[in-house]
Design a protein around this motif. Structure first.
Motif, short mmCIF file in Angstrom:
data_model
loop_
_atom_site.label_atom_id
_atom_site.label_comp_id
_atom_site.label_asym_id
_atom_site.label_seq_id
_atom_site.Cartn_x
_atom_site.Cartn_y
_atom_site.Cartn_z
N GLY A 22 0.81 -1.21 0.00
CA GLY A 22 0.00 0.00 0.00
C GLY A 22 0.84 1.25 0.00
O GLY A 22 0.51 2.24 -0.66
N GLN A 23 1.96 1.21 0.75
CA GLN A 23 2.86 2.37 0.77
C GLN A 23 3.49 2.59 -0.60
O GLN A 23 3.65 3.73 -1.04
N VAL A 24 3.85 1.52 -1.27
CA VAL A 24 4.39 1.64 -2.62
C VAL A 24 3.36 2.29 -3.55
O VAL A 24 3.69 3.16 -4.37
N ARG A 25 2.10 1.88 -3.41
CA ARG A 25 1.06 2.49 -4.24
C ARG A 25 0.96 3.98 -3.97
O ARG A 25 0.73 4.77 -4.91
N LEU A 26 1.12 4.39 -2.72
CA LEU A 26 1.09 5.82 -2.41
C LEU A 26 2.24 6.55 -3.09
O LEU A 26 2.04 7.64 -3.66
N THR A 27 3.43 5.99 -3.02
CA THR A 27 4.59 6.67 -3.61
C THR A 27 4.48 6.77 -5.13
O THR A 27 5.12 7.63 -5.74
N GLU A 28 3.66 5.91 -5.73
CA GLU A 28 3.50 5.93 -7.18
C GLU A 28 2.25 6.68 -7.62
O GLU A 28 1.94 6.75 -8.81
N SER A 29 1.53 7.28 -6.68
CA SER A 29 0.25 7.89 -6.99
C SER A 29 0.37 9.40 -7.18
O SER A 29 1.38 10.03 -6.84
N HIS A 30 -0.72 9.97 -7.70
CA HIS A 30 -0.76 11.39 -8.07
C HIS A 30 -2.10 11.97 -7.62
O HIS A 30 -3.16 11.50 -8.04
N ALA A 31 -2.04 12.97 -6.75
CA ALA A 31 -3.25 13.63 -6.27
C ALA A 31 -3.27 15.07 -6.75
O ALA A 31 -2.25 15.76 -6.74
N LEU A 32 -4.44 15.51 -7.17
CA LEU A 32 -4.66 16.90 -7.58
C LEU A 32 -5.45 17.60 -6.48
O LEU A 32 -6.55 17.15 -6.13
N ILE A 33 -4.90 18.67 -5.94
CA ILE A 33 -5.57 19.45 -4.90
C ILE A 33 -5.89 20.81 -5.49
O ILE A 33 -5.00 21.57 -5.88
N ILE A 34 -7.18 21.12 -5.53
CA ILE A 34 -7.61 22.40 -6.09
C ILE A 34 -8.09 23.28 -4.94
O ILE A 34 -9.09 22.99 -4.29
N GLY A 35 -7.33 24.34 -4.68
CA GLY A 35 -7.59 25.22 -3.55
C GLY A 35 -6.60 24.92 -2.43
O GLY A 35 -6.63 23.83 -1.85
N LEU A 36 -5.71 25.86 -2.14
CA LEU A 36 -4.69 25.64 -1.10
C LEU A 36 -4.92 26.59 0.07
O LEU A 36 -3.98 27.18 0.60
N GLY A 37 -6.19 26.71 0.45
CA GLY A 37 -6.56 27.54 1.58
C GLY A 37 -6.72 26.71 2.84
O GLY A 37 -5.90 25.85 3.16
N TYR A 46 -0.57 16.65 4.78
CA TYR A 46 -0.69 15.26 5.23
C TYR A 46 -0.46 14.27 4.09
O TYR A 46 0.13 13.21 4.30
N LEU A 47 -0.93 14.59 2.89
CA LEU A 47 -0.67 13.69 1.77
C LEU A 47 0.82 13.61 1.48
O LEU A 47 1.35 12.53 1.19
N ALA A 48 1.49 14.75 1.55
CA ALA A 48 2.94 14.75 1.32
C ALA A 48 3.66 13.98 2.41
O ALA A 48 4.55 13.15 2.13
N ALA A 49 3.30 14.23 3.67
CA ALA A 49 3.95 13.54 4.78
C ALA A 49 3.72 12.04 4.72
O ALA A 49 4.59 11.24 5.09
N ALA A 50 2.54 11.62 4.24
CA ALA A 50 2.19 10.20 4.17
C ALA A 50 2.86 9.49 3.01
O ALA A 50 2.80 8.26 2.93
N GLY A 51 3.47 10.24 2.08
CA GLY A 51 4.24 9.61 1.03
C GLY A 51 3.62 9.58 -0.35
O GLY A 51 4.09 8.83 -1.21
N VAL A 52 2.57 10.37 -0.59
CA VAL A 52 2.03 10.44 -1.94
C VAL A 52 3.10 11.00 -2.87
O VAL A 52 3.70 12.04 -2.60
N GLY A 53 3.34 10.30 -3.98
CA GLY A 53 4.50 10.61 -4.81
C GLY A 53 4.44 11.94 -5.51
O GLY A 53 5.45 12.67 -5.60
N THR A 54 3.27 12.32 -6.05
CA THR A 54 3.15 13.56 -6.80
C THR A 54 1.89 14.30 -6.38
O THR A 54 0.81 13.71 -6.30
N LEU A 55 2.03 15.59 -6.10
CA LEU A 55 0.90 16.45 -5.78
C LEU A 55 0.88 17.60 -6.77
O LEU A 55 1.86 18.31 -6.91
N THR A 56 -0.24 17.76 -7.45
CA THR A 56 -0.46 18.96 -8.26
C THR A 56 -1.27 19.93 -7.43
O THR A 56 -2.35 19.59 -6.94
N LEU A 57 -0.74 21.12 -7.24
CA LEU A 57 -1.34 22.14 -6.38
C LEU A 57 -1.84 23.28 -7.24
O LEU A 57 -1.05 23.95 -7.92
N ALA A 58 -3.15 23.50 -7.23
CA ALA A 58 -3.75 24.50 -8.10
C ALA A 58 -4.49 25.56 -7.30
O ALA A 58 -5.43 25.23 -6.56
N ASP A 59 -4.06 26.80 -7.43
CA ASP A 59 -4.75 27.92 -6.77
C ASP A 59 -4.22 29.21 -7.38
O ASP A 59 -3.00 29.41 -7.44
#
Length: 249
Positions: A22-37, A46-59
């Protein structure tokens, strides 16, 4: 994963529901976060600390002094800077393994659809119906799970719309496609600081479950009353006449 990553994520890897795979799946995953308020700040951290591999941050908004009461990804030195860039810098200080993609323009049209199609999960951390409606439509078209949060005054809401499930509703099944003309915002009505942290953290938890494959995603709509400390849960079925997702089979 290398030894440093194994140590970093060891408290999650020891969870039998998540485990190494499951941790490997997190490191290989990509989350899009719209709104950084208020919601997007704790969700992204928390997603970064938990090991999600890629975060797209849109705001497309910039940090204001009045944001600092609740938007914990930003500090005083970030005032007048783009929130997406400020959040990326905070993430970099927490976990250098997390790759960030920063978008400082309002995501809409083809750009929104492209971003949603390239993500494994989308977190809607915005506060306007127009944005929420557009994000939902893009997620339905792409078949990308959507984790939606909202917070105002002392009240919070959380819902997961996983349109990969043919029986699952979408955001429009709940709210329709016309929105609420009198929809309130934090700037107009206020919000207690920890409330957005709670809802944003729950959004991160639901996203982690979707990305790792552990647990079961929330069904229906959950609301939280900060004054009483009580959660309520409402079942939500798919609307066969929904103007957005009725074409799904």
């Amino acid at each position: 994963m290398n030894d440093e990553q194994l140590m970093r994520y060891s408290r999650q890897i020891m969870l039998s529901e998540l485990d190494y795979d499951g941790q490997v799946r997190l490191t290989e995953s990509h989350a899009l976060i719209i709104g950084l308020g208020g919601l997007g700040s704790p969700a992204a951290l928390y997603l970064a600390a938990a090991g999600v591999g890629t975060l797209t941050l849109a705001d497309d908004d910039r940090v204001d002094l009045s944001n600092l009461q609740r938007q914990i990804a930003h500090g005083e030195a970030d005032i007048d800077h783009y929130k997406a860039q400020s959040a990326a810098e905070s993430i970099g200080a927490i976990n250098h393994h997390c790759r960030t993609q920063v978008i400082t323009e309002r995501l809409q049209g083809e750009a929104l659809q492209h971003a949603v199609e390239h993500a494994d999960v989308v977190l809607d951390c915005t506060d306007r119906f127009e944005s929420r409606d557009a994000i939902n439509r893009a997620c339905v078209a792409a078949g990308t799970p959507l984790v939606s949060g909202a917070a105002i005054r002392f009240s919070g809401q959380l819902a997961v719309f996983d349109v990969r499930d043919s029986a699952a509703p979408c955001y429009a099944c709940l709210y329709g496609d016309s929105g609420d003309e009198d929809q309130l915002t934090c700037a107009e009505s206020g919000v207690i600081a920890p409330l957005v942290g709670m809802i944003g953290s729950y959004q991160a938890l639901e996203a982690l479950k979707l990305l790792s494959g552990c647990g079961t995603s929330q069904k229906g709509l959950s609301t939280f009353d900060g004054l009483s400390g009580q959660w309520r849960h409402f079942g939500l079925g798919r609307d066969p006449h929904c103007p957005v997702c009725q074409w799904r089979r």
